[in-house]
Design an enzyme around this catalytic site. Structure first.
Site, PDB file in Angstrom:
ATOM      1  N   GLU A   1       5.909 -10.668  25.791  1.00 26.63           N
ATOM      2  CA  GLU A   1       5.403 -11.589  24.761  1.00 26.63           C
ATOM      3  C   GLU A   1       5.770 -13.031  25.089  1.00 26.63           C
ATOM      4  O   GLU A   1       4.925 -13.932  25.087  1.00 26.63           O
ATOM      5  CB  GLU A   1       5.979 -11.162  23.416  1.00 26.63           C
ATOM      6  CG  GLU A   1       6.114 -12.212  22.343  1.00 26.63           C
ATOM      7  CD  GLU A   1       7.170 -11.822  21.328  1.00 26.63           C
ATOM      8  OE1 GLU A   1       8.251 -12.441  21.308  1.00 26.63           O
ATOM      9  OE2 GLU A   1       6.912 -10.884  20.551  1.00 26.63           O
TER      10      GLU A   1
ATOM     11  N   ASP B   1       0.816  -6.727  22.597  1.00 26.33           N
ATOM     12  CA  ASP B   1       0.722  -8.157  22.274  1.00 26.33           C
ATOM     13  C   ASP B   1       1.118  -9.003  23.468  1.00 26.33           C
ATOM     14  O   ASP B   1       0.472 -10.022  23.763  1.00 26.33           O
ATOM     15  CB  ASP B   1       1.541  -8.509  21.037  1.00 26.33           C
ATOM     16  CG  ASP B   1       3.047  -8.380  21.239  1.00 26.33           C
ATOM     17  OD1 ASP B   1       3.483  -7.506  22.020  1.00 26.33           O
ATOM     18  OD2 ASP B   1       3.793  -9.148  20.602  1.00 26.33           O
TER      19      ASP B   1
END
Length: 334
Positions: free
Chosen positions: A41, A98
């Site tokens: 991330e 993500d």
């Protein structure tokens, strides 16, 4: 008040501050609030920041470390965590969806700025492997798992609403015409409408999607039932994508502007209504201001603090993400 051009210049200064504090010389983003670990991330955010502010040297260092250390051997996805003090620094090969979406978005931002085709090619390869390894159907509708392994059981699928990264979906849809990214965005928005809990109708950090489509969504017992440090990104991505009437965004705005507190708390329990005993950090408050400005309409400014007001990497990252969102949407900064 800063214009969009002035906001970009101010945000570039904020990137310089952020880079000095949180980016190691080799290109690793350091989570100072979590034992100095790094995440896919954060590497994706670093790519987005350096592309947004025309810092190709930093971009290439961040990309090189990410590919060298986190890239999985059998596909183009990335292990989710690096622990510098552990005997095996990358001890869990599972990806975080993500993180891979942010990496792909950063690569596409870099291609748009510098017209270097390998950046785009790598983003498309990541997008293809996300669709191959994390795409599932729920009642016939597509959703992405939070990772390629570990989020499915007889009880259903555990999803993270903040992983519905609408700007990344849009960028991949443009780069990969004919793929399912537009439908993923549509179904993600529908899921976010349903996955709301508590007095304000807020997104939870995690949600359990049962096997049958007609069954109510609920929050899994393995995580606190909170609107907290993950779910705060839901209104950010909705505001960035222009979904300013979405109920998940309006619920967050109502929570943050509730008159019972001068400064909103960092989290709220969506079952009991209990709130954190400490205030939302500057990065969360930056998102709240951006959301308010986007709801108010064009020309309304967001009040975004300096990244130096944040004590840790995550809050500073949310602040800088909000700066990038302001630039991307033409939102002035007060």
């Amino acid at each position: 008040m800063l214009t969009a051009f002035g906001a970009q210049a101010a945000a570039a200064d904020q990137w310089s501050l952020f880079r000095r504090r949180f980016v190691a010389p080799e290109g690793r983003l350091v989570d100072t609030g979590n034992n100095g670990v790094s995440h896919s991330e954060g590497q994706g955010w670093g790519l987005m920041f350096s592309a947004a502010f025309d810092d190709r040297a930093s971009f290439d260092r961040i990309l090189s470390w990410t590919q060298r250390v986190l890239k999985r051997r059998t596909d183009h996805l990335h292990a989710w965590r690096f622990r510098p003090a552990a005997p095996v620094a990358v001890d869990d090969p599972n990806n975080a969806t993500d993180g891979d979406l942010y990496i792909a978005q950063g690569l596409l931002m870099a291609h748009a700025r510098w017209q270097h085709a390998p950046y785009r090619d790598l983003a498309i390869a990541i997008g293809r492997d996300l669709l191959r390894l994390t795409l599932r159907r729920w009642d016939g509708r597509p959703l992405l798992l939070p990772g390629a392994a570990g989020f499915e059981s007889a009880a259903g699928m555990v999803l993270n609403p903040s992983y519905i990264v609408l700007p990344a979906y849009a960028a991949l849809a443009q780069a990969m015409p004919g793929e399912t990214w537009p439908l993923l965005a549509e179904e993600g928005l529908a899921l976010l409408r349903r996955a709301r809990f508590g007095a304000w109708g807020l997104s939870p950090d995690w949600v359990l999607v049962p096997p049958r489509g007609g069954t109510e969504l609920r929050m899994p017992a393995t995580w606190p039932p909170r609107f907290s440090f993950d779910a705060v990104r839901v209104p950010l991505t909705l505001a960035w994508a222009g979904e300013v009437t979405h109920p998940a965004l309006l619920g967050a705005h109502a929570f943050w502007t509730d008159p019972r507190w001068a400064v909103p708390p960092a989290w709220v329990d969506l079952v009991t209504g209990q709130t954190a005993e400490y205030a939302a950090p500057p990065g969360m408050r930056a998102i709240a201001s951006f959301v308010a400005a986007r709801i108010a309409g064009r020309g309304n400014a967001a009040t975004i603090p300096s990244v130096n007001e944040s004590h840790d990497y995550y809050s500073a990252s949310l602040t800088l993400l909000t700066h990038v969102g302001c630039v991307a949407t033409g939102t002035p900064i007060a």
